[in-house]
Motif scaffolding. Structure first.
Motif, PDB file in Angstrom:
ATOM      1  N   ASP A   1       0.947  -1.453   0.382  1.00 41.84           N
ATOM      2  CA  ASP A   1      -0.040   0.000  -0.171  1.00 41.84           C
ATOM      3  C   ASP A   1       1.007   0.984  -0.035  1.00 41.84           C
TER       4      ASP A   1
ATOM      5  N   THR B   1       1.071   5.822   0.996  1.00 36.90           N
ATOM      6  CA  THR B   1      -0.495   6.978   1.279  1.00 36.90           C
ATOM      7  C   THR B   1       0.279   8.114   0.532  1.00 36.90           C
TER       8      THR B   1
ATOM      9  N   ASP C   1      -1.241  10.930  -0.090  1.00 35.40           N
ATOM     10  CA  ASP C   1      -1.994  11.459   0.516  1.00 35.40           C
ATOM     11  C   ASP C   1      -1.781  13.456  -0.217  1.00 35.40           C
TER      12      ASP C   1
ATOM     13  N   HIS D   1      -8.080  -0.216  -3.777  1.00 35.50           N
ATOM     14  CA  HIS D   1      -7.378  -0.752  -4.468  1.00 35.50           C
ATOM     15  C   HIS D   1      -6.733   0.195  -5.895  1.00 35.50           C
TER      16      HIS D   1
ATOM     17  N   ILE E   1      -2.551   2.585  -4.228  1.00 32.09           N
ATOM     18  CA  ILE E   1      -2.488   3.163  -3.291  1.00 32.09           C
ATOM     19  C   ILE E   1      -3.790   2.431  -3.185  1.00 32.09           C
ATOM     20  N   GLU E   2      -3.642   1.708  -2.016  1.00 33.81           N
ATOM     21  CA  GLU E   2      -4.804   1.338  -1.417  1.00 33.81           C
ATOM     22  C   GLU E   2      -5.185   1.712   0.197  1.00 33.81           C
ATOM     23  N   LYS E   3      -6.386   1.312   0.224  1.00 31.70           N
ATOM     24  CA  LYS E   3      -7.009   2.471   1.981  1.00 31.70           C
ATOM     25  C   LYS E   3      -7.866   0.967   2.090  1.00 31.70           C
TER      26      LYS E   3
ATOM     27  N   VAL F   1     -14.440   6.514   1.546  1.00 27.44           N
ATOM     28  CA  VAL F   1     -12.818   6.348   1.754  1.00 27.44           C
ATOM     29  C   VAL F   1     -12.617   7.264   0.884  1.00 27.44           C
ATOM     30  N   ARG F   2     -11.401   8.533   0.403  1.00 28.27           N
ATOM     31  CA  ARG F   2     -10.834   9.531  -0.130  1.00 28.27           C
ATOM     32  C   ARG F   2      -9.851   9.017  -0.287  1.00 28.27           C
ATOM     33  N   MET F   3      -9.029   8.952  -2.192  1.00 24.40           N
ATOM     34  CA  MET F   3      -7.688   8.198  -2.465  1.00 24.40           C
ATOM     35  C   MET F   3      -7.383   9.404  -2.875  1.00 24.40           C
TER      36      MET F   3
ATOM     37  N   PHE G   1      -4.703  11.775  -5.556  1.00 22.76           N
ATOM     38  CA  PHE G   1      -3.505  11.542  -6.027  1.00 22.76           C
ATOM     39  C   PHE G   1      -3.906  12.197  -7.477  1.00 22.76           C
TER      40      PHE G   1
ATOM     41  N   VAL H   1      -9.412   0.185 -10.229  1.00 23.25           N
ATOM     42  CA  VAL H   1      -9.917   0.305  -8.992  1.00 23.25           C
ATOM     43  C   VAL H   1     -10.338  -0.843  -8.736  1.00 23.25           C
TER      44      VAL H   1
END
Length: 146
Positions: free
Chosen positions: A23, A25, A27, A100, A106-108, A116-118, A120, A130
């Motif tokens: 994963d 981050t 952000d 993912h 990126i994995e949340k 959930v906010r991703m 990038f 995704v």
């Protein structure tokens, strides 16, 4: 320079094809600063002035995906963005453990019923899946154009 870009694209493709793992981050989509320099010439000397502009995260492209019973509502999304765009992928699901974004790795973790906010920056051109984990259900394919 061109070889380095091609190498980066090939590497990103290989990572995307390699499947899931790890994963990240990434952000960093809160603000973007752009600095421009403008030379000023006077009779005696030349000076440089820097100007800083801030782009708020509110100008990021938002991609919304709602997942019901492990399936994206309205079908698999296929949004297109351009290289350099700020993007925020927002996923709301009633099941699963994680979302993912392949290629960007990126994995949340998800909490059923909560978004959930991703965020990038779309800095790698190509198509990126995704997925909802652990079922590997395809939610979207984000295309980043050069």
């Amino acid at each position: 320079m061109r070889v380095a870009l091609m190498l980066a694209a090939v590497t990103a493709g290989a990572i995307a094809l390699a499947g899931c793992g790890g994963d990240s981050t990434n952000d960093a989509v809160t603000t973007t600063e752009t600095t421009a320099t403008a030379p000023t010439t006077t009779a005696d000397a030349t000076t440089t002035t820097e100007t800083t502009q801030t782009t708020p995260a509110s100008e990021a492209k938002v991609i919304m995906v709602n997942v019901v019973k492990g399936v994206p509502k309205g079908g698999i999304q296929r949004p297109t963005v351009h290289k350099g765009d700020k993007v925020v992928l927002v996923v709301r699901t009633d099941s699963g453990e994680a979302v993912h974004l392949h290629g960007y790795n990126i994995e949340k973790d998800v909490v059923p019923g909560q978004a959930v906010r991703m965020p990038f920056t779309a800095n790698i051109a190509g198509r990126f899946e995704v997925e909802l984990h652990p079922t590997d259900a395809l939610l979207a394919v984000v295309e980043v154009k050069p």
